[in-house]
Motif scaffolding. Structure first.
Motif, PDB file in Angstrom:
ATOM      1  N   TYR A 152       0.730  -1.138  -0.108  1.00  0.00           N
ATOM      2  CA  TYR A 152       0.083  -0.119   0.152  1.00  0.00           C
ATOM      3  C   TYR A 152       0.900   1.154   0.001  1.00  0.00           C
ATOM      4  O   TYR A 152       0.752   2.137  -0.775  1.00  0.00           O
ATOM      5  N   LEU A 153       1.902   1.214   0.916  1.00  0.00           N
ATOM      6  CA  LEU A 153       2.644   2.231   0.936  1.00  0.00           C
ATOM      7  C   LEU A 153       3.481   2.453  -0.232  1.00  0.00           C
ATOM      8  O   LEU A 153       3.799   3.891  -0.615  1.00  0.00           O
ATOM      9  N   ALA A 154       4.108   1.614  -0.815  1.00  0.00           N
ATOM     10  CA  ALA A 154       5.071   1.443  -1.842  1.00  0.00           C
ATOM     11  C   ALA A 154       4.131   2.188  -3.147  1.00  0.00           C
ATOM     12  O   ALA A 154       4.748   2.852  -3.770  1.00  0.00           O
ATOM     13  N   GLY A 155       2.842   1.734  -3.104  1.00  0.00           N
ATOM     14  CA  GLY A 155       2.059   2.192  -4.338  1.00  0.00           C
ATOM     15  C   GLY A 155       1.816   3.972  -4.226  1.00  0.00           C
ATOM     16  O   GLY A 155       2.087   4.667  -5.231  1.00  0.00           O
ATOM     17  N   HIS A 156       1.914   4.360  -2.906  1.00  0.00           N
ATOM     18  CA  HIS A 156       1.681   5.827  -2.853  1.00  0.00           C
ATOM     19  C   HIS A 156       3.001   6.426  -3.089  1.00  0.00           C
ATOM     20  O   HIS A 156       3.180   7.457  -3.969  1.00  0.00           O
ATOM     21  N   LEU A 157       4.074   5.807  -2.680  1.00  0.00           N
ATOM     22  CA  LEU A 157       5.482   6.288  -3.062  1.00  0.00           C
ATOM     23  C   LEU A 157       5.804   6.398  -4.593  1.00  0.00           C
ATOM     24  O   LEU A 157       6.394   7.446  -5.193  1.00  0.00           O
ATOM     25  N   ASP A 158       5.347   5.245  -5.231  1.00  0.00           N
ATOM     26  CA  ASP A 158       5.557   5.566  -6.506  1.00  0.00           C
ATOM     27  C   ASP A 158       4.633   6.446  -7.462  1.00  0.00           C
ATOM     28  O   ASP A 158       5.304   7.059  -8.286  1.00  0.00           O
ATOM     29  N   ARG A 159       3.365   6.359  -7.104  1.00  0.00           N
ATOM     30  CA  ARG A 159       2.606   7.413  -7.806  1.00  0.00           C
ATOM     31  C   ARG A 159       3.067   8.818  -7.487  1.00  0.00           C
ATOM     32  O   ARG A 159       2.595   9.604  -8.182  1.00  0.00           O
ATOM     33  N   SER A 160       3.414   9.034  -6.132  1.00  0.00           N
ATOM     34  CA  SER A 160       3.795  10.494  -5.958  1.00  0.00           C
ATOM     35  C   SER A 160       4.673  11.182  -6.733  1.00  0.00           C
ATOM     36  O   SER A 160       4.601  12.383  -7.170  1.00  0.00           O
ATOM     37  N   GLY A 161       6.094  10.562  -7.655  1.00  0.00           N
ATOM     38  CA  GLY A 161       6.604  11.086  -8.364  1.00  0.00           C
ATOM     39  C   GLY A 161       7.634  11.957  -7.481  1.00  0.00           C
ATOM     40  O   GLY A 161       8.560  12.559  -8.040  1.00  0.00           O
ATOM     41  N   CYS A 162       7.590  11.732  -6.272  1.00  0.00           N
ATOM     42  CA  CYS A 162       8.467  12.692  -5.518  1.00  0.00           C
ATOM     43  C   CYS A 162       9.990  12.076  -5.307  1.00  0.00           C
ATOM     44  O   CYS A 162      10.925  12.978  -4.781  1.00  0.00           O
ATOM     45  N   PHE A 163      10.092  10.993  -5.635  1.00  0.00           N
ATOM     46  CA  PHE A 163      11.218  10.105  -5.240  1.00  0.00           C
ATOM     47  C   PHE A 163      12.159   9.702  -6.474  1.00  0.00           C
ATOM     48  O   PHE A 163      11.346   8.986  -7.207  1.00  0.00           O
ATOM     49  N   ASP A 164      13.308  10.104  -6.701  1.00  0.00           N
ATOM     50  CA  ASP A 164      13.945   9.634  -7.713  1.00  0.00           C
ATOM     51  C   ASP A 164      14.762   8.473  -7.771  1.00  0.00           C
ATOM     52  O   ASP A 164      15.945   8.395  -7.377  1.00  0.00           O
ATOM     53  N   THR A 165      13.827   7.525  -7.818  1.00  0.00           N
ATOM     54  CA  THR A 165      14.425   6.257  -7.487  1.00  0.00           C
ATOM     55  C   THR A 165      14.423   5.217  -8.933  1.00  0.00           C
ATOM     56  O   THR A 165      13.742   5.705  -9.914  1.00  0.00           O
ATOM     57  N   LEU A 166      15.297   4.236  -8.867  1.00  0.00           N
ATOM     58  CA  LEU A 166      15.368   3.309 -10.170  1.00  0.00           C
ATOM     59  C   LEU A 166      14.420   2.386 -10.142  1.00  0.00           C
ATOM     60  O   LEU A 166      14.214   1.751 -11.104  1.00  0.00           O
ATOM     61  N   GLY A 167      13.720   2.049  -9.047  1.00  0.00           N
ATOM     62  CA  GLY A 167      12.726   0.857  -8.773  1.00  0.00           C
ATOM     63  C   GLY A 167      12.478   0.988  -7.392  1.00  0.00           C
ATOM     64  O   GLY A 167      13.105   1.069  -6.525  1.00  0.00           O
TER      65      GLY A 167
END
Length: 101
Positions: A53-68
């Motif tokens: 659930y939290l990972a979905g929010h993190l991914d959708r936010s676009g706030c964090f420049d991650t590779l995956g």
């Protein structure tokens, strides 16, 4: 050698739908137990059942420049671009979680 594909630097790889910042803050406030990093890996702990659930929010936010991002039941692994980004992501996660109180 295994086949691989490299996206050109100027390609638009953004598939994210920008999520609600208040929803992300609320989810972090309710679910973030800890955020630590080691080199480029960010490890986030949540209560059981909270990681996806939290990972979905993190991914959708676009706030964090991650590779995956990979989520299990209570642990999220985020791969940062470098160690400085990993440290910054941890700081931002904690600050956003605390701002939700």
């Amino acid at each position: 050698a295994a086949p691989h594909y490299v996206v050109s630097v100027d390609a638009d790889t953004s598939l994210r739908v920008v999520g609600s910042q208040p929803a992300l803050i609320r989810a972090l406030h309710e679910l973030l137990l800890s955020a630590e990093f080691s080199q480029v890996m960010v490890v986030v702990h949540t209560p059981p059942g909270g990681a996806q659930y939290l990972a979905g929010h993190l991914d959708r936010s676009g706030c964090f420049d991650t590779l995956g991002t990979v989520a299990g039941d209570d642990t999220i692994f985020m791969v940062a671009r470098d160690e400085n980004h990993a440290k910054k992501i941890c700081s931002e996660l904690v600050a956003l979680a605390e701002s939700g109180s």
